[in-house]
Design an enzyme around this catalytic site. Structure first.
Site, PDB file in Angstrom:
ATOM      1  N   HIS A   1      -7.932  -4.990  -1.534  1.00 62.00           N
ATOM      2  CA  HIS A   1      -6.676  -4.337  -1.195  1.00 62.00           C
ATOM      3  C   HIS A   1      -5.932  -5.082  -0.090  1.00 62.00           C
ATOM      4  O   HIS A   1      -6.512  -5.449   0.933  1.00 62.00           O
ATOM      5  CB  HIS A   1      -6.942  -2.898  -0.750  1.00 62.00           C
TER       6      HIS A   1
ATOM      7  N   GLU B   1      -9.628  -3.703  -6.137  1.00 61.80           N
ATOM      8  CA  GLU B   1      -9.119  -2.732  -5.177  1.00 61.80           C
ATOM      9  C   GLU B   1      -8.930  -1.380  -5.838  1.00 61.80           C
ATOM     10  O   GLU B   1      -8.595  -1.281  -7.025  1.00 61.80           O
ATOM     11  CB  GLU B   1      -7.821  -3.205  -4.538  1.00 61.80           C
TER      12      GLU B   1
ATOM     13  N   SER C   1       0.833  -1.205   0.000  1.00 63.39           N
ATOM     14  CA  SER C   1       0.000   0.000   0.000  1.00 63.39           C
ATOM     15  C   SER C   1       0.871   1.260   0.000  1.00 63.39           C
ATOM     16  O   SER C   1       1.732   1.415  -0.852  1.00 63.39           O
ATOM     17  CB  SER C   1      -0.967  -0.046   1.190  1.00 63.39           C
TER      18      SER C   1
END
Length: 304
Positions: free
Chosen positions: A273, A243, A149
């Site tokens: 995600h 995502e 991320s």
């Protein structure tokens, strides 16, 4: 400390994991909550309870930056993976990624360093990047960079900084569901907004504004997707198709490949995600972990 625990014997159905991810997003990643509340809840709800047998977790300062070092006893020298945790540059910690790190260590025979880089809004950009540079400068031998991320964005920004300054590059870089463009309109694809059970455009926007002023979002050190991607080490990029950040992974893979970088890019259908952080519980995450372990072995083979 040594954590003599075994991995769970049974996987959890994807529908159950998806529902859990949705609740995690609602409980923790809420822009209406103070950052300290989000951090506390995320640490509590993502704390790993079952780690591979023989996992060792130690604390160490590298370049003045506190870090956890996760390893599993293995014969011979161990390559080093430095992984930057996700959390929108505002939440998250080594604890939230410890489980994935332990499984990677067991599978790849490596040690995984988890830096506790400074978080926004108390420490906006470039504090996190400076911490990342300090950690790398304190390590010796071949290193594989990694991040999930926002940590993926930080890892790529670090590689770009090292390249631009003429420093020795890492052996490779693993990017899990990376956030690479802070200025991208995440509402532009309503389908992705509906399918992502963890992230929301409002939360990403709040994190982006906490990390850097909007005028700085076009800076490649903030949004590394906007940089030139030639001269990079081999990249492993993993993402789910459901995502919000899926476009970042796809665009980077295309740009880096066109620039001559060795890129391995894999998408998992219907995955949300950061799904890859659930090895031992989710079959897709086990597959992603196996690929990450293969990549570590590939890029470090023959390196002293």
């Amino acid at each position: 400390m040594t954590v003599p625990r075994a991995r769970p014997p049974l996987r959890v159905p994807p529908a159950v994991m998806r529902a859990g991810a949705r609740q995690l997003g609602r409980r923790c990643l809420d822009p209406a909550l103070p950052w300290r509340v989000q951090r506390t809840r995320l640490d509590q709800l993502t704390r790993p309870f079952l780690l591979p047998r023989g996992t060792m977790v130690t604390e160490q300062a590298l370049g003045g930056v506190p870090a956890e070092v996760v390893s599993v006893r293995a014969p011979g020298p161990q390559p080093t993976v430095v992984h930057f945790h996700g959390g929108g540059y505002c939440v998250g910690s080594a604890r939230t990624i410890r489980g994935w790190a332990a499984h990677l260590s067991a599978r790849a025979g490596c040690r995984v360093v988890l830096p506790e880089y400074r978080l926004a809004p108390e420490h906006p950009h470039p504090a996190g990047l400076r911490d990342a540079l300090a950690v790398i400068a304190a390590l010796e031998g071949p290193v594989v960079l990694s991040g999930d991320s926002a940590g993926g964005g930080l890892a790529l920004a670090l590689v770009l900084s090292m390249r631009d300054e003429g420093k020795a590059l890492p052996a490779g870089c693993i990017l899990l569901s990376p956030w690479l463009d802070l200025g991208r309109d995440r509402r532009a694809d309503p389908g992705l907004v509906r399918r992502d059970v963890l992230l929301t455009p409002d939360w990403l926007d709040a994190c982006a504004r906490a990390y850097a002023a909007p005028a700085a979002w076009a800076d490649p050190s903030v949004s590394p997707l906007l940089a030139a991607h030639s001269g990079l080490p081999p990249l492993l990029i993993q993402a789910g198709t459901s995502e919000l950040l899926a476009p970042d992974a796809e665009l980077l893979a295309a740009s880096a490949s066109a620039a001559g970088t060795d890129v391995t890019y894999t998408r998992w259908p219907r995955m949300w995600h950061d799904f890859a952080l659930q090895p031992g519980l989710l079959a897709a995450a086990d597959s992603a972990l196996a690929q990450a372990a293969w990549f570590v072995g590939k890029v470090t083979a023959g390196l002293a």
